[in-house]
Scaffold this motif. Structure first.
Motif: not given
Length: 96
Positions: A63-72, A74-80, A40-46
């Motif tokens: 929810h308790p993690t540093k941040f949550i992002a979802t992979y896209d 088309r963007l070659e990355g994850a949106v926080i 939980g000290a890190k973020g998570v990418v779904l």
């Protein structure tokens, strides 16, 4: 009940949680889903293809993690989409 398979991969700033479904999920399947535990000290990418309500469930679970992002791809990355610490801005893209 639909079958969902999770995998996790530790990165420096986040854990990548990917999922695949062998069959269609039903909303009542959520009660039996157990996502992997993470640091939980890190973020998570779904990442995965699934219904919006599954992403909402996973966002609440992590929810308790540093941040949550979802992979896209088309963007070659994850949106926080959620954060609990400075240094990560909602709407910014993490390359992954």
């Amino acid at each position: 009940m639909g079958n969902i398979k999770f995998t996790s991969k530790e990165e420096r700033e986040y854990t990548l949680i990917s999922f695949e479904m062998d069959d269609l999920l039903s909303p009542e399947d959520l009660a039996a889903i157990t996502p992997p535990n993470i640091n939980g000290a890190k973020g998570v990418v779904l990442s995965g293809r699934g219904p919006i309500w599954l992403f909402c469930f996973l966002t609440h679970f992590y929810h308790p993690t540093k941040f949550i992002a979802t992979y896209d791809p088309r963007l070659e990355g994850a949106v926080i989409v959620e954060r609990h610490t400075s240094g990560y801005e909602i709407g910014s893209v993490i390359k992954c």
